[in-house]
Scaffold this motif. Structure first.
Motif, PDB file in Angstrom:
ATOM      1  N   LEU A  22       0.828  -1.201   0.000  1.00 29.73           N
ATOM      2  CA  LEU A  22       0.000   0.000   0.000  1.00 29.73           C
ATOM      3  C   LEU A  22       0.863   1.253   0.000  1.00 29.73           C
ATOM      4  CD1 LEU A  22      -2.991   1.011   0.282  1.00 29.73           C
ATOM      5  CD2 LEU A  22      -2.571   1.100   2.751  1.00 29.73           C
ATOM      6  N   THR A  23       0.518   2.206  -0.875  1.00 28.63           N
ATOM      7  CA  THR A  23       1.294   3.441  -0.993  1.00 28.63           C
ATOM      8  C   THR A  23       0.389   4.653  -0.826  1.00 28.63           C
ATOM      9  OG1 THR A  23       0.982   3.694  -3.386  1.00 28.63           O
ATOM     10  CG2 THR A  23       2.788   2.268  -2.655  1.00 28.63           C
ATOM     11  N   SER A  24       1.036   5.817  -0.768  1.00 33.10           N
ATOM     12  CA  SER A  24       0.309   7.069  -0.552  1.00 33.10           C
ATOM     13  C   SER A  24      -0.524   7.476  -1.754  1.00 33.10           C
ATOM     14  CB  SER A  24       1.294   8.196  -0.208  1.00 33.10           C
ATOM     15  OG  SER A  24       2.240   8.362  -1.248  1.00 33.10           O
ATOM     16  N   SER A  25      -0.315   6.833  -2.895  1.00 29.85           N
ATOM     17  CA  SER A  25      -1.080   7.187  -4.090  1.00 29.85           C
ATOM     18  C   SER A  25      -2.343   6.341  -4.234  1.00 29.85           C
ATOM     19  CB  SER A  25      -0.213   6.993  -5.342  1.00 29.85           C
ATOM     20  OG  SER A  25       0.156   5.629  -5.486  1.00 29.85           O
ATOM     21  N   GLN A  26      -2.605   5.457  -3.256  1.00 32.09           N
ATOM     22  CA  GLN A  26      -3.700   4.515  -3.399  1.00 32.09           C
ATOM     23  C   GLN A  26      -4.861   4.807  -2.453  1.00 32.09           C
ATOM     24  OE1 GLN A  26      -1.373   0.834  -2.880  1.00 32.09           O
ATOM     25  NE2 GLN A  26      -1.734   0.395  -5.043  1.00 32.09           N
ATOM     26  N   VAL A  27      -6.008   4.190  -2.780  1.00 33.00           N
ATOM     27  CA  VAL A  27      -7.218   4.300  -1.971  1.00 33.00           C
ATOM     28  C   VAL A  27      -7.471   2.954  -1.290  1.00 33.00           C
ATOM     29  CG1 VAL A  27      -9.697   4.733  -1.958  1.00 33.00           C
ATOM     30  CG2 VAL A  27      -8.209   6.028  -3.509  1.00 33.00           C
ATOM     31  N   LEU A  28      -7.631   2.984   0.031  1.00 35.83           N
ATOM     32  CA  LEU A  28      -7.914   1.789   0.820  1.00 35.83           C
ATOM     33  C   LEU A  28      -9.337   1.870   1.356  1.00 35.83           C
ATOM     34  CD1 LEU A  28      -7.162  -0.764   2.531  1.00 35.83           C
ATOM     35  CD2 LEU A  28      -6.315   0.832   4.274  1.00 35.83           C
ATOM     36  N   LEU A  29     -10.117   0.826   1.116  1.00 35.12           N
ATOM     37  CA  LEU A  29     -11.480   0.748   1.652  1.00 35.12           C
ATOM     38  C   LEU A  29     -11.542  -0.391   2.652  1.00 35.12           C
ATOM     39  CD1 LEU A  29     -14.487   1.467   1.745  1.00 35.12           C
ATOM     40  CD2 LEU A  29     -14.808   0.142  -0.341  1.00 35.12           C
ATOM     41  N   VAL A  30     -11.953  -0.094   3.882  1.00 31.38           N
ATOM     42  CA  VAL A  30     -11.976  -1.077   4.961  1.00 31.38           C
ATOM     43  C   VAL A  30     -13.423  -1.335   5.380  1.00 31.38           C
ATOM     44  CG1 VAL A  30     -11.178  -1.663   7.276  1.00 31.38           C
ATOM     45  CG2 VAL A  30      -9.724  -0.275   5.768  1.00 31.38           C
ATOM     46  N   LEU A  31     -13.882  -2.556   5.206  1.00 27.39           N
ATOM     47  CA  LEU A  31     -15.192  -2.952   5.704  1.00 27.39           C
ATOM     48  C   LEU A  31     -15.048  -3.430   7.147  1.00 27.39           C
ATOM     49  CD1 LEU A  31     -16.552  -4.976   2.654  1.00 27.39           C
ATOM     50  CD2 LEU A  31     -16.982  -2.586   3.203  1.00 27.39           C
ATOM     51  N   GLY A  32     -16.115  -3.303   7.946  1.00 25.97           N
ATOM     52  CA  GLY A  32     -16.025  -3.694   9.353  1.00 25.97           C
ATOM     53  C   GLY A  32     -14.925  -2.919  10.060  1.00 25.97           C
ATOM     54  N   ALA A  33     -14.860  -1.634   9.763  1.00 28.33           N
ATOM     55  CA  ALA A  33     -13.705  -0.831  10.162  1.00 28.33           C
ATOM     56  C   ALA A  33     -13.618  -0.543  11.649  1.00 28.33           C
ATOM     57  CB  ALA A  33     -13.696   0.497   9.386  1.00 28.33           C
ATOM     58  N   ALA A  34     -14.693  -0.764  12.408  1.00 32.62           N
ATOM     59  CA  ALA A  34     -14.665  -0.479  13.843  1.00 32.62           C
ATOM     60  C   ALA A  34     -14.287  -1.696  14.675  1.00 32.62           C
ATOM     61  CB  ALA A  34     -16.014   0.072  14.309  1.00 32.62           C
TER      62      ALA A  34
END
Length: 333
Positions: free
Chosen positions: A144-156
């Motif tokens: 993972l780099t600073s140019s990317q988008v990360l989507l986290v499900l169940g994030a809590a």
């Protein structure tokens, strides 16, 4: 010593013929090799995998009866004559397939990680599964780099909160999905770029709107229909207990990369990578860059309540079994 025994398979939250039973006079384990270390457990983590394991739904099966429990932290109580890495009184944390829901546990010195002095052992016990999983999958597997988008499900949840914090350290644009205002507020306090509340928002519509507002093409890292071309899918577990099927034709057309991650296999194949990951995570904790959020703590005799907090999705972050302590806590180094 106290130990929680799983004597039959079933739901550990059930009050009728519970599959788990507290033994208050279980034999204290003896050192079984020259390099063995006995640890007095201070705290041990509840993970959804353990909940599935007690029901017989996990990929690894163990003969009955067994002591459940995976990641833990504690103080070295005794060492074998050939132990060179640790001494009595040292703080350590570790992961085991089973066995941490007990006052004492024995492991080889090679499987233990040093916990910095002054670190809250309750927080340290919540680090091996949630944070090492997130760190290795995001940094070592997905790069993972600073140019990317990360989507986290169940994030809590425990792994989710670890993932969003590590995503921010990597400089990625982090989108989190959770349910309820309290969880949304916690995620916003961690600097998440966008939070979707499942109570009143549609994930697809909300994420698409956010991506458009930032002029972003799509999500680079996650398992979701919004994944960008060339995105990466991280397979780290199956919270439902059922194994999903990823359509390979879509993987082909979208040029997706699928990464499998199983914590236990790293112990066998790449133990040095695990040790480096734990060391890096503790350094981030010492600098205040990451925090292990503990929403509930229980005694071993309250294990059914602890599992209920996991089952009913009441937890924000980690649920812990703590020895000699009771009550709620929010722990960090």
């Amino acid at each position: 010593m106290e130990a929680l025994l799983c004597k039959r398979l079933g739901d550990p939250t059930s009050s009728f013929e519970s599959p788990i039973e507290l033994s208050r006079n279980h034999p204290i384990p003896k050192l079984d090799s020259p390099t063995a270390v006995r640890v007095k457990v201070k705290a041990t983590s509840l993970n959804y995998g353990t909940y599935l394991q007690i029901q017989g739904k996990y990929q690894e099966k163990h003969p009955l009866p067994f002591i459940p429990g995976s990641d833990y932290a504690g103080i070295v109580d005794a060492v074998g004559p050939s132990v060179s890495k640790f001494k009595v009184g040292d703080y350590v944390c570790a992961f085991v397939p089973v066995g941490s829901y007990a006052t004492f546990i024995v492991q080889d010195q090679s499987q233990l990680f040093e916990v910095p002095k002054g670190c809250d052992l309750v927080a340290a016990a919540g680090l091996p599964i949630a944070f090492v999983t997130s760190h290795l999958t995001l940094v070592h597997r997905a790069n993972l780099t600073s140019s990317q988008v990360l989507l986290v499900l169940g994030a809590a949840g425990g792994v989710g909160l670890a993932a969003v914090q590590i995503g921010k350290i990597c400089g990625a644009v982090v989108i989190a999905v959770a349910r309820g205002a309290e969880k949304v507020q916690l995620l916003k306090s961690l600097g998440v770029d966008h939070v979707v509340d499942l109570m009143n928002q549609n994930v697809t519509a909300s994420v698409k709107e956010f991506l458009k507002s930032r002029n972003l093409k799509g999500v680079d890292v996650l398992y979701d229909p919004l994944l960008n071309w060339g995105a990466q899918i991280l397979v780290i577990g199956f919270a439902s207990g059922e194994i999903p099927i990823i359509p390979t034709n879509i993987i082909l057309v979208k040029n997706w990369t699928v990464h499998g991650f199983y914590w236990g296999s790293y112990i066998i194949h790449q133990p040095a990578v695990l040790e480096d990951s734990v060391r890096k995570l503790f350094s981030w904790m010492e600098k205040g860059l990451i925090t292990v959020h503990v929403s509930h703590t229980y005694s071993l005799s309250e294990a059914n309540l602890a599992f209920a907090a996991i089952k009913d999705r009441k937890a924000m972050g980690k649920v812990m079994i703590v020895f000699d302590d009771k009550g709620n806590a929010s722990s960090k180094i």
